[in-house]
Scaffold this active site. Structure first.
Site, mmCIF file in Angstrom:
data_model
loop_
_atom_site.group_PDB
_atom_site.id
_atom_site.type_symbol
_atom_site.label_atom_id
_atom_site.label_comp_id
_atom_site.label_asym_id
_atom_site.label_seq_id
_atom_site.Cartn_x
_atom_site.Cartn_y
_atom_site.Cartn_z
ATOM 1 N N SER A 245 0.916 -0.723 0.261
ATOM 2 C CA SER A 245 -0.052 -0.009 -0.157
ATOM 3 C C SER A 245 0.631 0.978 -0.092
ATOM 4 C CB SER A 245 -1.066 -0.100 1.398
ATOM 5 O OG SER A 245 0.000 -0.060 2.738
ATOM 6 N N LYS A 246 0.243 2.571 0.236
ATOM 7 C CA LYS A 246 1.074 3.365 0.125
ATOM 8 C C LYS A 246 2.449 3.847 1.515
ATOM 9 C CE LYS A 246 -2.000 6.852 -2.100
ATOM 10 N NZ LYS A 246 -3.156 7.855 -2.335
ATOM 11 N N ARG A 247 1.627 3.317 2.394
ATOM 12 C CA ARG A 247 2.898 3.540 2.806
ATOM 13 C C ARG A 247 4.168 3.007 3.072
ATOM 14 N NH1 ARG A 247 2.188 -0.496 6.805
ATOM 15 N NH2 ARG A 247 0.582 -2.080 5.915
#
Ligand code: GLU
Length: 465
Positions: A245-247
């Site tokens: 994910s963006k994380r």
């Protein structure tokens, strides 16, 4: 008769083109190419609230950057609504779909009841027509949804190209809503009709769609359509084992372009993520297409590995000609505030490309030649530019000023002479030269660096001490 293999990429344009979608589309694309088939692009824009033209543009841009071109399409699902309605009517006529007038509150009640009885929450079939059953009176002023009449017995199975045989008991599947009260067809239904009309033979997609597949197969069968083969690819995990994910950094494919990754590196890395051909890590797009086989798609999730991506990118940077790299790096130098025309940039790429992991790193390193000169900070000057070092530099400058050629070999010879005449070893001269001429302690080979900076500038900076 041999049928043409037809695959498709069917993104929902609700954001940018993300890594997971890019990778599965790459597999669909390679499968079609391998079999000299057809790769279709279908934009699934039926979620009008969330779909945007910018997202469509981002998808097209990402695919074009990777060189993944569709043979047919883009087709827009929203433009096919009439056809979807027609197929719904077909099911109604065949008695495979029915109007359901239950209100959302009633549905919630049914679910509550089922839950209370320890059963799976579901629609209770109030409006489902059965032989000999009398349906309730149609309430006035209420718009119905249309439900698919799922068989209550039997099993729906398919041989998944990635996961092997998968089966669902039909009784587990609710009567799916295929049209909303305003008549618009729902997602799973549109996919089915489009796959059918576009004569898709193989569907390769993310395994988040596994639960949709039995419903889609049942609807296809009810329509009398040929059921394609399905392959569900497991997701990509971040380096920490969680869903990517963006994380974990960029998930938008075009962010990688901005960060200085080459499309061929990205394609190679993504293709290898969840697919293998023996131990091959580096392969061309032609090899990928030639070798691609769904048998070698992995059934377990793959892990995103930024270090490996950098390694692959570094490989492809080395493969590019210095002239090509100069063209790609020039705008990145400008972004950093440098002047790419201040130097022979191709020669700079020659010097730097063997050690760079990204085009942005190349641009940053090239600032040594394209950026404005800032002298070393006073601390470094005091440490390196001692009186002894300055005397050595003065001698070096004197020798440089009299040479008639200005190239790496000439400068290397002058360095050698200076070391011999002063009876010192290379670091004694090399570090002060770097600090005096570039303001930095570490640079690529001194002779090459000085050659690129140019005689006038080098002497100017040495004389300024
Ligand atoms: N539009 C769906 C998505 O973006 C994919 C549909 C499919 O591949 O069947 O998740």
């Amino acid at each position: 008769m041999t049928t043409t293999i037809r695959t498709r990429f069917a993104p929902s344009p609700t954001g940018f083109l993300h890594l997971g979608g890019t990778r599965t589309s790459l597999f669909s694309w390679a499968f079609a190419r391998h079999h000299k088939g057809v790769f279709v692009l279908r934009i699934e824009d039926t979620d009008v609230e969330r779909s945007t033209p910018e997202a469509v543009e981002a998808i097209l841009q990402g695919m074009s950057w990777l060189g993944m071109h569709a043979d047919e399409g883009p087709f827009y699902q929203m433009e096919r609504t009439e056809r979807h309605r027609e197929a719904i009517n077909e099911l109604l006529e065949k008695g495979r779909a029915y109007y359901c007038y239950s209100t959302p509150e009633e549905i919630e009640e049914m679910r509550e009841k089922a839950r209370a009885a320890g059963l799976k929450p579901r629609y209770d079939g109030t409006w489902r027509p059965e032989e000999g059953k009398t349906l309730p009176a149609i309430p006035a002023d209420r718009k119905p949804v249309i439900r698919f009449k799922t068989p209550t017995e039997g099993v729906t199975s398919w041989d998944d190209m990635v996961k092997g045989r998968i089966s669902f008991a039909n009784e587990e599947l609710d009567d799916l809503i295929i049209a909303r009260p305003d008549g618009t067809p729902t997602y799973n239904f549109c996919v089915v009709v489009d796959d059918w009309d576009m004569e898709i033979t193989h569907v390769i997609r993310g395994d988040d769609h596994v639960n949709n597949t039995p419903r889609q197969i049942l609807i296809l069968e009810a329509l009398g359509a040929t059921v394609p083969q399905y392959g569900h690819v497991p997701m990509i995990l971040g380096p920490d084992g969680e869903k990517l994910s963006k994380r974990h950094g960029a998930v938008n494919i075009m962010d990688y372009e901005a960060d200085g990754y080459l499309p061929e590196a990205m394609l190679n890395y993504l293709a290898r993520l969840g697919w293998s051909h023996g131990d091959d890590e580096i392969f061309s797009v032609e090899q990928f297409v030639e070798w691609f086989d769904t048998k070698n798609l992995s059934g377990s999730p793959s892990q995103w590995d930024p270090k490996k991506l950098n390694w692959v990118n570094a490989h492809y940077i080395k493969q590019r000609s210095s002239a090509e790299l100069a063209d790609m790096v020039a705008p990145r130098i400008e972004k950093l505030g440098g002047n790419p025309n201040a130097v022979n940039l191709t020669a700079v790429m020659d010097l730097l490309k063997d050690r760079a992991e990204t085009l942005n790193a190349l641009a940053k390193d090239a600032m040594l030649f394209c950026g404005s000169f800032s002298p070393a900070d006073p601390e470094l000057q005091a440490e390196v530019l001692t009186d002894e070092a300055k005397a050595l530099l003065a001698d070096f400058a004197q020798r440089l000023s009299v040479v008639s050629d200005w190239d790496t070999a000439t400068i290397a010879a002058v360095i050698k002479d200076t070391l011999a005449a002063n009876e010192v070893k290379m670091p004694k001269l090399g570090i002060p030269v770097r600090v005096a001429v570039t303001g930095q302690k570490q640079t690529p080979a001194v002779d090459a660096v000085l050659a690129l900076i140019g005689k006038e500038t080098v002497l100017e900076r040495l004389h300024a001490l």
